[in-house]
Design a protein around this motif. Structure first.
Motif, PDB file in Angstrom:
ATOM      1  N   ARG A 189      44.450 -42.975  -9.900  1.00 32.33           N
ATOM      2  CA  ARG A 189      45.269 -42.855  -8.673  1.00 32.33           C
ATOM      3  C   ARG A 189      45.179 -44.162  -7.889  1.00 32.33           C
ATOM      4  NH1 ARG A 189      43.429 -37.514  -7.102  1.00 32.33           N
ATOM      5  NH2 ARG A 189      42.134 -38.448  -5.500  1.00 32.33           N
ATOM      6  N   PHE A 190      46.287 -44.594  -7.359  1.00 29.80           N
ATOM      7  CA  PHE A 190      46.311 -45.829  -6.561  1.00 29.80           C
ATOM      8  C   PHE A 190      46.708 -45.492  -5.135  1.00 29.80           C
ATOM      9  CE2 PHE A 190      46.430 -47.417 -10.800  1.00 29.80           C
ATOM     10  CZ  PHE A 190      45.879 -48.690 -10.738  1.00 29.80           C
ATOM     11  N   LYS A 191      46.195 -46.276  -4.197  1.00 25.87           N
ATOM     12  CA  LYS A 191      46.547 -46.055  -2.794  1.00 25.87           C
ATOM     13  C   LYS A 191      46.869 -47.418  -2.187  1.00 25.87           C
ATOM     14  CE  LYS A 191      44.637 -43.336   1.007  1.00 25.87           C
ATOM     15  NZ  LYS A 191      43.362 -42.791   1.492  1.00 25.87           N
TER      16      LYS A 191
ATOM     17  N   PRO B 183      46.344 -52.686  -4.467  1.00 21.67           N
ATOM     18  CA  PRO B 183      47.547 -52.645  -5.309  1.00 21.67           C
ATOM     19  C   PRO B 183      48.074 -51.226  -5.549  1.00 21.67           C
ATOM     20  CG  PRO B 183      45.590 -53.023  -6.637  1.00 21.67           C
ATOM     21  CD  PRO B 183      45.129 -52.996  -5.210  1.00 21.67           C
ATOM     22  N   ASP B 184      49.341 -51.130  -5.981  1.00 21.42           N
ATOM     23  CA  ASP B 184      49.843 -49.858  -6.503  1.00 21.42           C
ATOM     24  C   ASP B 184      49.689 -49.883  -8.036  1.00 21.42           C
ATOM     25  OD1 ASP B 184      51.969 -51.300  -7.603  1.00 21.42           O
ATOM     26  OD2 ASP B 184      53.321 -50.853  -5.933  1.00 21.42           O
TER      27      ASP B 184
ATOM     28  N   ALA C 126      48.748 -52.842 -13.307  1.00 14.56           N
ATOM     29  CA  ALA C 126      49.046 -53.195 -14.703  1.00 14.56           C
ATOM     30  C   ALA C 126      49.395 -54.684 -14.826  1.00 14.56           C
ATOM     31  CB  ALA C 126      50.197 -52.336 -15.218  1.00 14.56           C
ATOM     32  N   VAL C 127      50.098 -55.226 -13.823  1.00 19.50           N
ATOM     33  CA  VAL C 127      50.502 -56.642 -13.895  1.00 19.50           C
ATOM     34  C   VAL C 127      49.279 -57.565 -13.791  1.00 19.50           C
ATOM     35  CG1 VAL C 127      51.891 -58.455 -12.802  1.00 19.50           C
ATOM     36  CG2 VAL C 127      52.781 -56.140 -12.944  1.00 19.50           C
TER      37      VAL C 127
ATOM     38  N   TYR D   6      41.420 -51.146 -10.455  1.00 18.60           N
ATOM     39  CA  TYR D   6      42.093 -51.427  -9.189  1.00 18.60           C
ATOM     40  C   TYR D   6      42.508 -50.136  -8.477  1.00 18.60           C
ATOM     41  CZ  TYR D   6      42.125 -55.960 -11.401  1.00 18.60           C
ATOM     42  OH  TYR D   6      41.719 -57.112 -12.011  1.00 18.60           O
ATOM     43  N   GLY D   7      42.275 -48.997  -9.136  1.00 20.32           N
ATOM     44  CA  GLY D   7      42.630 -47.706  -8.545  1.00 20.32           C
ATOM     45  C   GLY D   7      41.614 -47.256  -7.512  1.00 20.32           C
TER      46      GLY D   7
END
Ligand SMILES: CC(C)(COP(=O)(O)OP(=O)(O)OC[C@H]1O[C@@H](n2cnc3c(N)ncnc32)[C@H](O)[C@@H]1OP(=O)(O)O)[C@@H](O)C(=O)NCCC(=O)NCCS
Length: 421
Positions: free
Chosen positions: A125-127, A141-142, A147-148, A170-171
């Motif tokens: 999950r990203f915030k 990041p989202d 992924a980038v 990064y999540g």
């Protein structure tokens, strides 16, 4: 089905530690959630993390390893440590429940230490956040940016697949200490990744108490080549400092190649970091930016010190110092020629290449000589003991480039490293 799990620590001090990591990576089929090989080999033990192999001792083949728990420092609660338990399951074995895995590993840890289970393979999950930092849109990041970042790390360092950090880090739930991106017109322009670490207190408290404190170990900072020189790297580090202090952490460390002048300017002059430890040939890898042995300075960023606070407001020195104008500075080498090892002046200037990345590509033999000479000088001069030197700045003299070291005494230590505002 209930399993009888047993966790055994994989010894990071053993001679076969790198080979064991390679074998585990093979058993886990090089999956993209695996932490980079050099991180596991060198950084994990350094930050106070560890690795446990899990076996089901109730199964027929009780010696088969059914999963691996990568323990990343997460918090310090009183006398106890808390870890994120990053779990990787070996295909084909019965799947244990998170509570069973946590319990098995906690039984193998000192009493009171805890683990928080995290399965890297599940969809992270990203915030995302957006914070204007000196005119740059920075924040967490989202998912698409996560992924980038992996692709951008690959294109900047040309790292091998086993040198890339997994995107889920990064999540929100991965338990990493700091993950930030910078965007220009909505496109990813830079990123930064840091892990919590159980640092040693370096100064007066450390030898007596052996106490540890929660710190941040920054691992990646990069800006897209076409976006460099516009203050994005600085903006990311400034936000990192602000958020880290707000979380109650006072020290950030990272490593940098001592021969990169641009990084020295950023780290010492613009950010106010210092370096008093050095490791020759720290990392086993070679890549685009590291064609010769990867020696590293350990940078320390004591966020509350007057020096760092001044640097962060932009009020201190913002450019390199003119070394010729400093009567108390001894230049201790001329390029890759024979080094002076007995200087005792207030400051020393260690010459480094004007463009280390280009030199490595153009003349590998000369690059190896530079590495050798600077290794010898850093080994001789760096340290926190009186009479040794701490790197505090970057210098120039016409086209020549330098690291500047300041001789250690009690006042210097208090003001530069230990002191608070
Ligand atoms: C190091 C890096 C992150 C800097 O990012 P950046 O956005 O270009 O840096 P900034 O524009 O914020 O510059 C900040 C300061 O760094 C120094 N700096 C950055 N690039 C420089 C260069 N090419 N030459 C000299 N100094 C430079 C300067 O002091 C600059 O401040 P100033 O512009 O006020 O003089 C970027 O060059 C990069 O991604 N390099 C490859 C990856 C890497 O080396 N990462 C490790 C970092 S420890």
């Amino acid at each position: 089905m209930t399993l009888t799990l047993c966790a055994t620590r994989v010894d990071d001090g053993a001679d076969d530690w790198p080979a064991r990591l390679r074998e585990i990576r093979r058993r886990l089929e090089d999956r993209p959630t695996l932490l980079p090989h050099h991180f596991l080999e060198v950084v994990l033990p350094k930050i106070g993390g560890s690795l446990f192999a899990l076996r089901d001792i109730g199964a027929q083949n009780r010696s088969a390893e059914s999963g691996y728990a990568f323990l990343l420092p997460r918090d310090i609660k009183g006398p106890s440590a808390e870890y994120t338990l990053r779990y990787e399951h070996v295909t084909g074995h019965p799947v244990a429940r998170p509570e069973e895995i946590n319990e098995a590993v906690e039984r193998a840890l000192p009493t009171g230490d805890r683990t928080v289970f995290y399965r890297a393979a599940a969809a992270p999950r990203f915030k995302p956040t957006h914070i204007d930092t000196g005119g740059v849109d920075c924040g967490r990041p989202d998912a698409a940016e996560g992924a980038v970042i992996r692709a951008m790390q690959q294109s900047i360092w040309r790292s091998a697949a086993d040198g890339l950090y997994p995107s889920d880090l990064y999540g929100e739930e991965a338990g990493t200490g700091c993950s930030l991106v910078a965007r220009v017109d909505g496109t990813l322009a830079g990123f930064l990744l840091g892990f919590y670490s159980f640092g040693r207190l370096q100064l007066e408290e450390a030898p007596q108490t052996g106490r540890k404190e929660l710190q941040l170990e920054s691992q990646l900072l990069a800006v897209a080549p076409e976006q460099r020189g516009r203050g994005i790297g600085l903006a990311l580090k400034r936000l990192q400092a602000r958020q880290t202090l707000a979380a109650g952490i006072e020290r950030i460390s990272w490593t940098a190649d001592p021969l990169l002048f641009a990084n020295a300017l950023l780290n010492f002059t613009r950010l106010g970091a210092v370096a008093y430890e050095f490791q020759p040939n720290l990392y086993p890898f070679r890549n685009e930016l590291n064609l010769v042995p990867a020696s590293r300075l350990n940078l320390m960023w004591p966020l509350r010190s007057r020096r760092v606070q001044t640097a962060l407001t932009g009020a201190g020195q913002t450019g390199p110092r003119e070394v010729e104008r400093d009567p108390e500075l001894t230049i201790v080498n001329q390029a890759d020629g024979s080094p002076v090892l007995d200087a005792a002046s207030r400051r020393v200037g260690i010459e480094i290449p004007a463009d280390w990345v280009a030199l490595q590509r153009a003349d590998l033999t000369a690059a190896l000589r530079w590495r050798d000479v600077s290794n010898r000088l850093l080994d001789r001069y760096l340290g926190l003991q009186p009479g040794r030197y701490v790197i505090i700045g970057a210098g120039v003299s016409a086209s020549r480039r330098y690291l500047i070291g300041e001789r250690v005494d009690d006042r210097f230590l208090k003001e530069t490293i230990g002191g608070t505002n």
